[in-house]
Every structure is written in C-alpha cells, then in structure tokens.
Design a protein around this motif. Sequence first.
Motif, PDB file in Angstrom:
ATOM      1  N   SER A  64       5.976  38.025  72.838  1.00  0.00           N
ATOM      2  CA  SER A  64       5.955  39.387  73.360  1.00  0.00           C
ATOM      3  C   SER A  64       4.567  40.021  73.299  1.00  0.00           C
ATOM      4  O   SER A  64       4.312  41.019  73.977  1.00  0.00           O
ATOM      5  CB  SER A  64       6.949  40.268  72.584  1.00  0.00           C
ATOM      6  OG  SER A  64       6.532  40.388  71.231  1.00  0.00           O
ATOM      7  N   ARG A  68       8.809  34.296  68.414  1.00  0.00           N
ATOM      8  CA  ARG A  68       9.307  35.477  69.108  1.00  0.00           C
ATOM      9  C   ARG A  68       8.237  36.567  69.167  1.00  0.00           C
ATOM     10  O   ARG A  68       8.064  37.231  70.191  1.00  0.00           O
ATOM     11  CB  ARG A  68      10.562  36.016  68.418  1.00  0.00           C
ATOM     12  CG  ARG A  68      11.136  37.190  69.186  1.00  0.00           C
ATOM     13  CD  ARG A  68      12.574  37.419  68.904  1.00  0.00           C
ATOM     14  NE  ARG A  68      12.768  37.957  67.577  1.00  0.00           N
ATOM     15  CZ  ARG A  68      13.968  38.218  67.067  1.00  0.00           C
ATOM     16  NH1 ARG A  68      15.045  37.964  67.773  1.00  0.00           N
ATOM     17  NH2 ARG A  68      14.084  38.706  65.868  1.00  0.00           N
ATOM     18  N   GLN A 110      18.001  32.814  72.494  1.00  0.00           N
ATOM     19  CA  GLN A 110      17.134  33.974  72.385  1.00  0.00           C
ATOM     20  C   GLN A 110      16.070  33.963  73.476  1.00  0.00           C
ATOM     21  O   GLN A 110      15.477  32.917  73.746  1.00  0.00           O
ATOM     22  CB  GLN A 110      16.423  33.953  71.028  1.00  0.00           C
ATOM     23  CG  GLN A 110      17.375  34.031  69.848  1.00  0.00           C
ATOM     24  CD  GLN A 110      17.708  35.459  69.461  1.00  0.00           C
ATOM     25  OE1 GLN A 110      17.009  36.399  69.839  1.00  0.00           O
ATOM     26  NE2 GLN A 110      18.785  35.613  68.697  1.00  0.00           N
ATOM     27  N   GLN A 111      15.869  35.140  74.054  1.00  0.00           N
ATOM     28  CA  GLN A 111      14.826  35.257  75.062  1.00  0.00           C
ATOM     29  C   GLN A 111      13.909  36.433  74.751  1.00  0.00           C
ATOM     30  O   GLN A 111      14.309  37.402  74.120  1.00  0.00           O
ATOM     31  CB  GLN A 111      15.436  35.523  76.453  1.00  0.00           C
ATOM     32  CG  GLN A 111      16.169  34.350  77.055  1.00  0.00           C
ATOM     33  CD  GLN A 111      16.630  34.643  78.470  1.00  0.00           C
ATOM     34  OE1 GLN A 111      16.764  35.795  78.868  1.00  0.00           O
ATOM     35  NE2 GLN A 111      16.862  33.599  79.237  1.00  0.00           N
ATOM     36  N   VAL A 112      12.696  36.308  75.242  1.00  0.00           N
ATOM     37  CA  VAL A 112      11.787  37.442  75.317  1.00  0.00           C
ATOM     38  C   VAL A 112      11.499  37.590  76.805  1.00  0.00           C
ATOM     39  O   VAL A 112      11.122  36.619  77.457  1.00  0.00           O
ATOM     40  CB  VAL A 112      10.481  37.196  74.551  1.00  0.00           C
ATOM     41  CG1 VAL A 112       9.467  38.298  74.842  1.00  0.00           C
ATOM     42  CG2 VAL A 112      10.764  37.119  73.053  1.00  0.00           C
ATOM     43  N   ALA A 165      13.777  41.730  73.964  1.00  0.00           N
ATOM     44  CA  ALA A 165      13.977  40.472  73.236  1.00  0.00           C
ATOM     45  C   ALA A 165      15.351  40.511  72.606  1.00  0.00           C
ATOM     46  O   ALA A 165      15.860  41.580  72.288  1.00  0.00           O
ATOM     47  CB  ALA A 165      12.912  40.301  72.149  1.00  0.00           C
ATOM     48  N   VAL A 189      13.079  31.568  73.510  1.00  0.00           N
ATOM     49  CA  VAL A 189      12.451  31.432  72.188  1.00  0.00           C
ATOM     50  C   VAL A 189      12.840  30.099  71.550  1.00  0.00           C
ATOM     51  O   VAL A 189      11.993  29.396  70.993  1.00  0.00           O
ATOM     52  CB  VAL A 189      12.865  32.603  71.262  1.00  0.00           C
ATOM     53  CG1 VAL A 189      12.176  32.478  69.908  1.00  0.00           C
ATOM     54  CG2 VAL A 189      12.505  33.924  71.910  1.00  0.00           C
TER      55      VAL A 189
END
Length: 420
Positions: free
Chosen positions: A30, A26, A127-129, A109, A307
């Motif tokens: 970013s 993660r 989960q995303q960024v 995020a 992620v």
Amino acid sequence: MAGLFASPKGVAEYVPPDSERFLAVRIALSAPARRAGYGYIELPIFEDTALFVRGVGESTDVVGKEMYTFTDRGDRSLTLRPEGTASVVRAAIEHGVLQGTLPVKLWYAGPFFRAERPQQGRYRQFQQVGIEALGVNDPALDAETIALADEALRSLGLSNFRILLNCLGDAESRPGYREKLLTFLRGLDLDEATQARAEANPLRVLDDKRPQVQRQLADAPLIVDSLSDSAAQHHQQVRAYLNDLGIAFEDAPKLVRGLDYYTGTTFEVVHDGLGAQSAIGGGGSYDSLIGDLGGPDLPGIGFALGVDRTLLACDAEGIDLGAHPSCDVFLVPLGVGAKQVLVKLAAELRMAGIRVDMAFGDRGMKGAMRAADRAGARIALLVGDREISSGVATVKDLATSEQVEVSADSLVDFIQEKLR
RNA sequence: GUGGGUGUAGCUCAGCUGGUAGAGCGCCCGGUUGUGAUCCGGGUUGUCGCGGGUUCAAGUCCCGUCACUCAUCCCA
C-alpha cells in the motif's frame, strides 16, 4: 495437537513468525499508493448481493458460482465481498465524493471471499490491497496505476514478475469486435460450457488457458485490431508513458480477465514461481461501472494485488522481509519486590517508545534469561534485592554479554542511548 | 465439480517384504545458592486422521470415510 475445531476450509492463516512477513508485505503493497495521493477507504466485508451481481457481472465465474451469499434476519440477501472495486465505487457514489475534485483516489486492504477449491495460492479467504482512481480518463493515470503496482512489488525486492498489458476497447469499438469474435468462435470445435461462455461473453473465451482451446484461437481476431481511433490512441499513449517510466511490460492481446466491468486498459501481473496460480495482481479501467451502479457517467481505473500470493512470490525469490525481533529490552525480575518495580519500568520504557517484554510466571533466573534470548532482545535488564537496595538495575548486553549497573534515575536515558 | 498425492511427537520427517513406535529440531530440568545464546548430561510428548475388514499379530495389507495438498477451471 488435534483440538476440537479446525479453521474453515481454504482460509489462509498466519501465525508468528510468518505473520510478520505477511504484515510486511501488506504494508509494502500500500505504501506507493499512499505516496501518490490515495486516501484510505474502510469498506464493509459484506454487501448487498445485487451490488456484485450488477457490478461484477452475471456471466462471471465469481458471481455464477463463487460467492458466499446468505440471508440476514431481515431477509436481505448479503454476500461476503469477492472483490473490492464494486464496493469502492458504491461507497464513492453513496458518500458523494465524486462531486469533488477528480480523480478521487482511494486505496483499501483486507480479506475477500470466493468459494473455490483451495490450492497453492488460492484461498477461500484471501487478502488484497487495492487502489481505485475514479472520475478521469487519462492515459497518464493508467500508466501511473500500473507504475504503482510495479513499484509496490519492486519495493519488496521482487523481480521475477511480468506485467501483461492489453486494451479491451471502449463503447465504440466493443460491439463490432464482439460480433466479429463471436462469429469466429462459432466456427470452432468447443465444448458445451465454452460455447455457452462464448455466447454470454465471447471475450472471456480468449484467455482460456487450455491448450486445445488456445490452439484454435491462434487466428482469432484481436481486440487491438478493432479499436476505435480514440481507444487506439489512448492505448498507444499508455504504452508510451510506461516506456518513459522504464516499466517493462508485455503486450498480451488475449488478456481479458474474468470481471465484466473492465474496458480499455487491462493488465495483470504474473509471477513464474508460484505454481498454477500465477497472477499476483491485476486491474484495469472501467468506463461504465460507476454509471451502472447509479453514479455519474465517469470512468475509473484500479488494481488489486494479492497479499497471500505476493508473500508466496517473496518466498519463491528467497526474499528476506526482515523478521524483526519483537522486543528491545527484556526485563528479568528476581523476586516479588523486583516484579513490582519492573512492571512499572516496563510501562515507562514503552512510553518512551522502546519495545519491552518481561519474564512472567515463576521460571527462575535461567528460564527468564532464556526467554530474553528467545524474544530476540538486545538487552536484558535484571533487578533483584541487591539492585533494589542500591537503587540500580543490571543492564546486560545480550550480544556481547557485557553488563553494567545503572542507577534507576538514568535508566531510561541509558537504554535509549544504548539502543540508538 | 473432476482427477492425482499425502495423512506417524509442537515442527520436519524415518519406520524395509505385517511382529506390540523412532530421529532431528523444539520444549523442560541439571552442569553457577542471581545470568541467555554456545557446549555437555538427562528428560518430555503420540487414541500412527477416523471407522470397518483380513490376520495369532496391522503404523505397515484391503474397503470406506474425513482432512490436507497439488492440478484442472478461474482469479488475488
């Protein structure tokens, strides 16, 4: 052990030591955006349901059947966010940031939610960024966006991924193409659901992955052949910038993606080692979303990287994400007096930036030393009655097993030096 | 929604054609009255997912159910 409860179906949980790998991914995803002028935006986990219906599009699977929607005590319809772009745009409009210098670059995020059947790489909470650059239409910005995704993945050591690129056209080229495609689709032998999809949003039929559908699409009219002059030029410039940057991509003329707001540049990053859920990231530009959500008539472009899936990709490529030991120094107190001394020393060492843990409970010396080893510590620091009476601590290097006595005054300096 | 697979110790799994449950790892203790990892010795843990059926007897066969998982669809 079977407890009373299990996690809700389909959520991805990470416990140590795997959670360290998750965090490393993660953070890495970013980092490139932060170096490129993107500011962090903290968004709500739930939003007005209508935001997603309007922003993502009523005809999409996401809105049609995958949203976690509930009514709060004030009878408002809220939805756990299924994606991030609509929220970013809403917040940018709401806080007036589009009045300033453009583009406005934002990254976010966190968890997102879609009520789907879970499987490898597809979770109900994932989960995303993501990043979004709002307010400017510039092929160089499109290229930078894709480059940042590429850089993020490469920084982790990933190499077995491909970037698929397409252009969905602008307001000028879209309607004509849409009609052309719809006419073509009406002549095919498609099941009912797909026919309905064709009528609602013909473009989405293009990236249907079923062989029986793809076979019929072999001669389908392509968007790239129907682009307006300006859209075609924009697309060529994006490709040229990417070539200049040395970023490999594949033209994917049937790549559409399932969110309605995409226009113009569209891309997806796929990894071949993940099973069926191969997309580890994707994004594109959206010319009318900001206006559709009540903001100024400005374009935007962004991407989201998954992620969880990126972590799976790292696993597939056997990447060592560096499972750091959780502490440098492990304190071993022998007796109550020693514990009083070491509790204070632990705080002191931590203030000096050293990672410190210590033995708690009454497991005895052997157990404490074992705990030091399990904690991955480089140094064990022992204090008992002998050390207290002579004002020293025994410092043991766990790798070499060498140990020395160090006076209490110079302890912090000594350890800092030793860890260097 | 629709299919396939799997459910046995904390983890990974074995358990042949039914005969009252095992290995490795982990964990704990001991081999040093104040020393880990290594090595040696000892020990620990299970409603064999749940419910029902067949049988003298079921982890093993049958039915149901739940969970997990993979795939389809779609996306991160």
